[in-house]
Every structure is written in C-alpha cells, then in structure tokens.
Write an enzyme that holds these catalytic residues in place. Structure first.
Site, PDB file in Angstrom:
ATOM      1  N   LYS A  49     -10.533   2.425  -1.514  1.00  9.07           N
ATOM      2  CA  LYS A  49     -10.608   1.788  -0.194  1.00  9.07           C
ATOM      3  C   LYS A  49     -11.940   2.092   0.494  1.00  9.07           C
ATOM      4  O   LYS A  49     -12.329   3.249   0.629  1.00  9.07           O
ATOM      5  CB  LYS A  49      -9.431   2.271   0.657  1.00  9.07           C
ATOM      6  N   CYS A  85      -5.676  -2.903   2.892  1.00 10.99           N
ATOM      7  CA  CYS A  85      -5.308  -2.832   4.311  1.00 10.99           C
ATOM      8  C   CYS A  85      -6.503  -2.995   5.256  1.00 10.99           C
ATOM      9  O   CYS A  85      -6.960  -4.098   5.459  1.00 10.99           O
ATOM     10  CB  CYS A  85      -4.518  -1.551   4.578  1.00 10.99           C
ATOM     11  N   GLU A 138       0.828  -1.203   0.000  1.00 11.56           N
ATOM     12  CA  GLU A 138       0.000   0.000   0.000  1.00 11.56           C
ATOM     13  C   GLU A 138       0.869   1.263   0.000  1.00 11.56           C
ATOM     14  O   GLU A 138       1.822   1.377   0.773  1.00 11.56           O
ATOM     15  CB  GLU A 138      -0.898  -0.007   1.245  1.00 11.56           C
TER      16      GLU A 138
END
Length: 289
Positions: A115, A152, A42
């Site tokens: 995300k 993540c 990331e």
C-alpha cells in the site's frame, strides 16, 4: 476476451479460521457462478485492528513466505481456476506493510503490492502500523487479464488509477476497509464511490471495490463498516452493487478487448501532455501577495 469479475462483502470477527472459511466459501460460490477474478476485502482474516494504536497487534504480521493465508488461497485459486488478490499484514525484516499478493488461476504467486498511501486519523491509525509501500503501483498479467491493484486509501488518489492504466491495466481492483468517519458530519459513502467512478470514467476502465460490513470494537473505539461494495464499468456507471449490511458477492461480465478498443478510440492517452504536469511531483511554494 470476455471475463467475469466478482466483488465480495462480509463481516469479520477475531477468529482467523472463521474469517478464512467465510472468505473461502464466498470464493467458491462466486467461482461456481462463473467468476474468473474475485476480489476479497482488505485485511479480511481478522478485525480491522488499525482502529487504535496497540503494540500487541504487530504480532499479527507475518512474512509472505510463511503466511498460511497465502498458502491456503493459492490452493483455493488453483482449485477453482480463479485469480485472487489476497490482502494481508506483512512483516519484512524490520518493516511492516499493508500488502497484497496476486495469485493467478493456477495458484502461482505473481508478486506483491504494498500500500502506497497510508492514512492516519481517528479509527484509521494506519501510520502507526504500516511503512509506506516500496513496490510502486503494480499491474499483474493474469490468466484472465491485466489486473491493476491498489488498497483502500490509494483509491482516493487519481494518480493511482492513471498510473495503473498507463501500465496496461485492463481493470483496477481496490480491497477496502472503510466505515464510520468520526470527524465527518455526513455519510462519506457517496464521495468515496464517486471518486472511484471518476477513475473508471477518466481512464475508460472497470473499477471494483470490496468493502467489509458490520460493527467492530477495539479497546474504546467502535466502527461500523459501510459496505456498498460495487463494480463500475468503463464509463463510471455502477453496474453491480451491494448494500450497507449484506454479505455475499456480485458478478459482472466485461469484454476486455472491446473496452481496450474503446479506450484507444477516446484518445485520452494519446492526447496526454506529460511535459505540462511537472507540478504534480513538486510541492508548490506559497506565492507572495
């Protein structure tokens, strides 16, 4: 179809060119070792700036179409005939996203994922920077299989993996930036890994996570990233892993056709009862005593 997937792991600096060159070299080496799908971590083009709130860091964001990072890795993907999910800080209008572009093995941009789950807390001040993603969970039909991606903090939510599996993913990839947890009194790594191994086992699907390593500083904050990038097979077993400090890559081969047959044979999707799951999309009211 048999394919080889690779995780990577590296430390990052505040030098963009240095980071991009290091990531490119990892892709090159993994591709030369036979990898078809290669996962970078990331926000690898710089330091993890989300440690602290800093308005100047918004200058790091860039429109997808103007991103030199995306342009560069489109060329890399085509050169080495590999699939590359590339994480970057995206500016879109007046919004800022933690995003990922999926680049196919011919260098084509297949689309973007933003995300979904945005964390906040000491050393992880992402809500200061990022708008929650508006793309929904995405699966990309690449030359080397149907690749589901998330980023993540998304990896802690079982709904993420289940939706990606329902959408047809044959593997799930998580670029990651996770390290020291100031508010915890113990190492969170086993919990982090066990959660994702559970996703793999519950959905009968390989799961990959690529994390960064090294110490990074931002103003009065310091983080040590924990590494331990890994590949889990469809049973949730860790079949490839790296340690807490090393840089490099690992490769593993999967037979996607055989895994798809195994997934069907288990019946976990046949026996789902969506009509019984309405509570998952509702806030529950506290019951009166």
């Amino acid at each position: 179809m048999k394919i080889k997937v690779a995780i990577t792991q590296m430390s990052c600096s505040d030098n963009y060119e240095e980071n991009v060159n290091k990531a490119t070299e990892l892709v090159k080496k993994a591709a030369e070792a036979g990898a078809n799908v290669i996962l970078l971590q990331e926000l690898f083009s710089g330091l993890y700036f989300c440690q602290v709130e800093d308005y100047d860091k918004f200058d790091l964001a860039i429109e997808r179409e103007k991103s030199p990072l995306i342009k560069h890795f489109k060329e890399v993907a085509k050169k080495y005939n590999v699939v590359l999910p590339i994480s970057f800080f995206e500016k879109c209008g007046q919004n800022y996203f933690n995003s990922l572009v999926m680049i196919d093995a011919d260098g084509k941009d297949l689309g973007i994922y933003r995300k979904t789950h945005i964390p906040t807390g000491e050393c992880y001040e992402e809500k200061f920077y990022f708008t929650p993603g508006d793309t929904g969970f995405k699966v990309f039909d690449t030359k080397f299989g149907k690749v589901g991606v998330a980023i993540c903090w998304d990896q802690w939510f079982p709904e993420t993996a289940r939706i990606l599996a329902l959408e047809g993913a044959e593997m799930i990839l998580f670029p990651t930036a996770i390290g020291s947890e100031p508010v915890l009194v113990r190492d969170s790594m086993p919990h982090w890994r066990n959660t994702m191994c559970g996703h793999a086992a519950a959905n009968i699907i390989p799961v990959l996570a690529s994390n960064r390593v090294g110490e990074e500083r931002a103003k009065n904050s310091t983080m040590t990233f924990q590494g331990f990038s890994f590949i889990a097979d469809q049973h949730g077993e860790v079949v490839e892993e790296m340690n807490r400090t090393e840089e490099g890559f690992r490769i593993h081969e999967f037979d996607l056709a055989e895994i798809n047959k195994e997934r069907t044979s288990w019946g976990v999707f046949r026996d789902r009862r969506p009509e019984c799951y309405s509570r998952l999309v509702k806030f529950l009211e506290a019951k009166d005593e």
